[in-house]
Design a protein around this motif. Structure first.
Motif, PDB file in Angstrom:
ATOM      1  N   UNK A  48       0.873  -1.175   0.000  1.00 11.90           N
ATOM      2  CA  UNK A  48       0.000   0.000   0.000  1.00 11.90           C
ATOM      3  C   UNK A  48       0.907   1.221   0.000  1.00 11.90           C
ATOM      4  N   UNK A  49       0.341   2.390  -0.268  1.00 13.43           N
ATOM      5  CA  UNK A  49       1.129   3.613  -0.251  1.00 13.43           C
ATOM      6  C   UNK A  49       1.672   3.868   1.153  1.00 13.43           C
ATOM      7  N   UNK A  71       5.293   3.224  -3.782  1.00 14.31           N
ATOM      8  CA  UNK A  71       4.850   3.432  -2.397  1.00 14.31           C
ATOM      9  C   UNK A  71       4.811   4.905  -2.026  1.00 14.31           C
ATOM     10  N   UNK A  72       5.389   5.770  -2.854  1.00 16.10           N
ATOM     11  CA  UNK A  72       5.294   7.199  -2.625  1.00 16.10           C
ATOM     12  C   UNK A  72       6.307   7.723  -1.622  1.00 16.10           C
ATOM     13  N   UNK A  73       6.322   9.027  -1.465  1.00 17.79           N
ATOM     14  CA  UNK A  73       7.325   9.681  -0.624  1.00 17.79           C
ATOM     15  C   UNK A  73       7.217   9.312   0.853  1.00 17.79           C
ATOM     16  N   UNK A  74       6.046   8.874   1.288  1.00 15.43           N
ATOM     17  CA  UNK A  74       5.891   8.456   2.688  1.00 15.43           C
ATOM     18  C   UNK A  74       6.342   7.020   2.914  1.00 15.43           C
ATOM     19  N   UNK A  75       6.640   6.311   1.852  1.00 10.73           N
ATOM     20  CA  UNK A  75       7.143   4.943   1.959  1.00 10.73           C
ATOM     21  C   UNK A  75       8.637   4.899   1.744  1.00 10.73           C
ATOM     22  N   UNK A  76       9.172   3.679   1.738  1.00  7.55           N
ATOM     23  CA  UNK A  76      10.612   3.504   1.589  1.00  7.55           C
ATOM     24  C   UNK A  76      10.875   2.132   0.998  1.00  7.55           C
ATOM     25  N   UNK A 116      13.626  -6.800  13.151  1.00 10.43           N
ATOM     26  CA  UNK A 116      12.452  -7.676  13.171  1.00 10.43           C
ATOM     27  C   UNK A 116      11.173  -6.907  12.838  1.00 10.43           C
ATOM     28  N   UNK A 117      10.404  -7.462  11.900  1.00  7.17           N
ATOM     29  CA  UNK A 117       9.097  -6.917  11.580  1.00  7.17           C
ATOM     30  C   UNK A 117       9.104  -5.532  10.969  1.00  7.17           C
ATOM     31  N   UNK A 118      10.202  -5.138  10.344  1.00  4.41           N
ATOM     32  CA  UNK A 118      10.320  -3.751   9.862  1.00  4.41           C
ATOM     33  C   UNK A 118       9.592  -3.527   8.538  1.00  4.41           C
ATOM     34  N   UNK A 119       9.567  -4.537   7.671  1.00 10.26           N
ATOM     35  CA  UNK A 119       9.065  -4.337   6.311  1.00 10.26           C
ATOM     36  C   UNK A 119       7.619  -4.821   6.162  1.00 10.26           C
ATOM     37  N   UNK A 120       6.901  -4.123   5.297  1.00 11.70           N
ATOM     38  CA  UNK A 120       5.532  -4.519   4.963  1.00 11.70           C
ATOM     39  C   UNK A 120       5.502  -5.536   3.835  1.00 11.70           C
ATOM     40  N   UNK A 121       6.569  -5.590   3.048  1.00  5.09           N
ATOM     41  CA  UNK A 121       6.627  -6.518   1.922  1.00  5.09           C
ATOM     42  C   UNK A 121       8.067  -6.766   1.528  1.00  5.09           C
ATOM     43  N   UNK A 122       8.287  -7.936   0.910  1.00  5.62           N
ATOM     44  CA  UNK A 122       9.583  -8.301   0.338  1.00  5.62           C
ATOM     45  C   UNK A 122       9.344  -8.704  -1.110  1.00  5.62           C
ATOM     46  N   UNK A 123      10.182  -8.198  -2.008  1.00  5.49           N
ATOM     47  CA  UNK A 123      10.084  -8.554  -3.411  1.00  5.49           C
ATOM     48  C   UNK A 123      11.439  -9.030  -3.919  1.00  5.49           C
TER      49      UNK A 123
END
Length: 281
Positions: A48-49, A71-76, A116-123
């Protein structure tokens, strides 16, 4: 007591030397060939964004940059790769492109000390088939993802389904020493050819909701770039660095005819047979 060698040392040696340097030099061509997979992986893995995303085996950074924009400027989006030359190129491209929410690190995802648990997704776009211990790697990667976080990657199916990818090696075989039978469990391009094996690895690593789907992707490469692609990358690229000049000339002479069935109107077109794998932590 003798200590065991760290994992993935052979891959680290390859990707920090000849393989990594070849990919740096071929980056524009490779990005063009692999662009359809970039879209496939980013669409499948997009959380998500405003999300934090990890790109495993990011190479020169194309998928990392694409997801960072998504993901936009608020994402990383963080790209991780074992190859220093490729990470250096990816970092330079990020600065030139002005993508402030993308960054890159040199590291081995099998052993990297993720938060631990830092990312919302892995690609990953063809970056997860090279681990000495895939189960350990995917267990470590899972720890970096929040509960129910996404995993999405593409991996090649079998060599038999990817005749373009094996054309150069088959054409060169009469001029090279007999090669040992490939080990299907060894790290490499086709290490995940068995979809059932991929699912077992992920299940044993703690992933859930696993889907392993066939994806057949039309690809193309300009005819003017075809011989450089065939002779500088992959197993044939490695073999040509070891043979004498006369043998190399014999091999390069037969390659155009071997690729002729794929060439039309100034470009080679082929089907890329891969798995699109998705799961949740």
């Amino acid at each position: 007591m003798p200590q065991s060698a760290p994992p993935n040392t052979r891959q680290a040696a390859l990707w920090n030397d000849v393989s990594g340097k070849a990919w740096v030099e071929m980056q524009p061509i490779l990005d063009e060939i692999l662009a359809p997979f970039e879209r496939l992986v980013v669409d499948a893995g997009y959380p998500r964004e405003g999300s934090n995303v990890l790109d495993i085996g990011c190479g020169a950074g194309a998928t990392t940059l694409a997801m960072a924009r998504r993901v936009g400027n608020d994402g990383n989006c963080v790209g991780l790769d074992i190859s220093q030359p490729l990470v250096a190129l990816a970092t330079e491209r990020t600065k030139l492109g002005g993508v402030a929410n993308a960054s890159f690190e040199v590291g081995d995802a099998q052993t990297y000390a993720f938060e631990s648990g830092h990312f919302d997704a892995v690609i990953s776009r063809f970056g997860v088939m090279f681990f000495d211990d895939p189960m350990a790697a995917f267990t470590n990667i899972r720890k970096a993802v929040r509960r129910r976080g996404k995993l999405a990657f593409v991996a090649w199916r079998s060599p038999l389904e990817n005749d373009f990818m094996t054309t150069a090696v088959r054409a060169a075989a009469p001029f090279l020493p007999p090669a040992p039978a490939p080990d299907p469990d060894a790290p490499g391009q086709f290490a995940f050819a068995d979809g059932a094996k991929v699912k077992r690895i992920l299940e044993a690593s703690g992933w859930a909701s696993i889907e392993v789907e066939q994806a057949d992707v039309p690809c193309r490469i300009a005819q003017r770039d075809l011989m450089a692609y065939a002779t500088r990358l992959g197993p044939l690229g490695a073999a040509l660095r070891e043979v004498d000049r006369a043998t190399a000339e014999k091999i390069t002479t037969v390659l155009p005819a071997a690729f002729a069935p794929f060439v039309k109107d100034g470009e080679a077109r082929f089907n890329a047979a891969c798995w699109l794998v998705t799961a949740h932590a």
